[in-house]
Write an enzyme that holds these catalytic residues in place. Structure first.
Site, short mmCIF file in Angstrom:
data_model
loop_
_atom_site.label_atom_id
_atom_site.label_comp_id
_atom_site.label_asym_id
_atom_site.label_seq_id
_atom_site.Cartn_x
_atom_site.Cartn_y
_atom_site.Cartn_z
N LYS A 94 -7.50 5.32 -5.96
CA LYS A 94 -7.59 5.23 -4.49
C LYS A 94 -8.68 6.16 -3.96
O LYS A 94 -9.46 5.79 -3.08
CB LYS A 94 -6.22 5.56 -3.86
CG LYS A 94 -5.19 4.47 -4.17
CD LYS A 94 -3.76 4.88 -3.88
CE LYS A 94 -2.80 3.76 -4.34
NZ LYS A 94 -1.38 4.11 -4.20
N GLN A 100 2.13 9.25 -2.45
CA GLN A 100 2.28 8.47 -3.69
C GLN A 100 3.74 8.55 -4.17
O GLN A 100 4.29 9.63 -4.34
CB GLN A 100 1.33 9.00 -4.76
CG GLN A 100 1.31 8.18 -6.03
CD GLN A 100 0.81 6.74 -5.82
OE1 GLN A 100 -0.19 6.52 -5.13
NE2 GLN A 100 1.51 5.77 -6.38
N ASP A 112 0.12 2.89 4.36
CA ASP A 112 0.90 2.09 3.42
C ASP A 112 1.77 1.07 4.15
O ASP A 112 2.35 0.18 3.52
CB ASP A 112 1.81 2.99 2.57
CG ASP A 112 1.14 3.35 1.25
OD1 ASP A 112 0.35 2.53 0.75
OD2 ASP A 112 1.43 4.44 0.72
#
Ligand code: NAP
Length: 320
Positions: A53, A97, A120
């Protein structure tokens, strides 16, 4: 006839090219979108995901920061870190994460993220916006699946779509996006009766179960479009042989490497489906792509600017 391959890498490159234009326009206005990633502990898979990412941010010229608290972090300490990132004006997107260590209350941490920076798309406020078809940040994997359909000219309107899986991060938002795109959607899960019968009715199948090769080729209606979200690592030789009996080159690769990635759909479906995402190289690259897109979108929306990033119109029921 073999199915048309729905190539996620090609679409990623297309979207990256579009994002570069958008990022250059923002730079002209003195804005450099930035993503802060929080990676707790030393889980090797999580480290790899976060690294990819950050690499994507660097490739596009986005700012990025990596926070790496130890695995012993408490919920309160995580909440403080999230608050700091919420208040940092240079940060447009916050990525936590997962999974977090067991002592950390994951739901509380995710709900503490400012919905405007929730790249997200996991925050209940963004899920609510998606339900009601209002603009917001949409979970990356389902948003990526929609881009695959759209950019390959696969019409959702009027289609019978069957989503296999009802998780908060894939199945549910996927079903909502398809519904907003005017598909007739059936959501299946582990208690569904007659899964093969459900799949056989589908013009579009989205498989997100986490079961290697579970969806059999003869369940797929000839010509249907299949989006295979599943990412399953197979290490058992017998399982690999049964999945790849018609793919000697892939089987040989498995023998050399000792493992292979397969989706939730049996590889033989390439002979029944009309179009199919490969695993790897289908949905996987789209998830990071949409994270980048969401970061740019958040940078615009937070400053009250309309967003033209890929996927921007999806939650607002653009097809209605
Ligand atoms: P999850 O939270 O474990 O959810 C799995 C869903 O599948 C559940 O709703 C479950 O039903 C359903 N299911 C399980 N077995 C089933 C069966 N035999 N028949 C029908 N439904 C069944 O998984 P997830 O997070 O959504 O992820 C799903 C898969 O996508 C995984 O392989 C994951 O690695 C992959 N994934 C890939 C990406 C990517 O970027 N490519 C991103 C996210 C996830 P119940 O609700 O009844 O338990």
């Amino acid at each position: 006839m073999a199915a048309r391959v729905l190539d996620g890498i090609k679409i990623r490159d297309e979207i990256f090219a579009e994002l570069k234009g958008e990022i250059a326009r923002l730079a002209g206005e003195g804005i450099r979108p930035g993503l802060a990633a929080v990676l707790v502990g030393e889980n090797p898979a999580s480290q790899l995901y976060v690294k990819s990412k950050i690499a994507a941010c660097e490739r596009l010229g986005l700012a990025s920061w990596m926070h790496t608290p130890p695995a012993s972090i408490s919920t309160d300490q995580m909440l403080r870190l999230v608050q700091d990132l919420n208040h940092d004006n240079a940060v447009d997107g916050i990525l936590i994460q997962l999974p977090l260590p067991s002592q950390v209350d994951t739901k509380r941490v995710l709900e503490a993220v400012d919905p405007a920076k929730d790249v997200d798309g996991f925050h209940p406020a963004n899920l609510g916006r998606l339900v009601s078809g209002r603009p917001g940040l949409i979970a990356c994997t389902p948003a990526g699946c929609m881009e695959i359909l759209r950019r390959n000219g696969i019409a959702s309107e009027g289609a019978n779509a069957v989503v296999l899986g009802r998780s908060d991060i894939v199945g549910k938002p996927m079903a909502l996006l398809l519904m907003h795109a005017n598909a007739t959607v059936t959501v299946c899960h582990s208690k569904t009766r007659d899964l093969p019968g459900m799949v056989r009715r589908a013009d579009i199948v989205v498989a997100a179960m986490g079961k290697a090769g579970y969806v059999q080729a003869d369940w797929i209606r000839p010509g249907a479009a299949v989006i295979d979200v599943g990412t399953n690592k197979v290490t058992d030789a017998k399982e690999a042989e049964s999945l790849l009996r018609n793919f000697p080159a892939r089987l040989q690769k498995f023998r050399e490497k000792g493992s292979l990635l397969v989706g939730d759909v049996h590889p033989d479906a390439v002979n029944t489906a009309g179009a199919l995402t490969p695993v790897p190289g289908g949905v996987g690259p789209m998830t990071i792509t949409m994270l980048m897109s969401n970061t740019v979108k958040a940078a615009r929306l937070r400053r009250g600017k309309a967003s033209s990033t890929p996927g921007a119109a999806q939650s607002s029921a653009g097809a209605r």
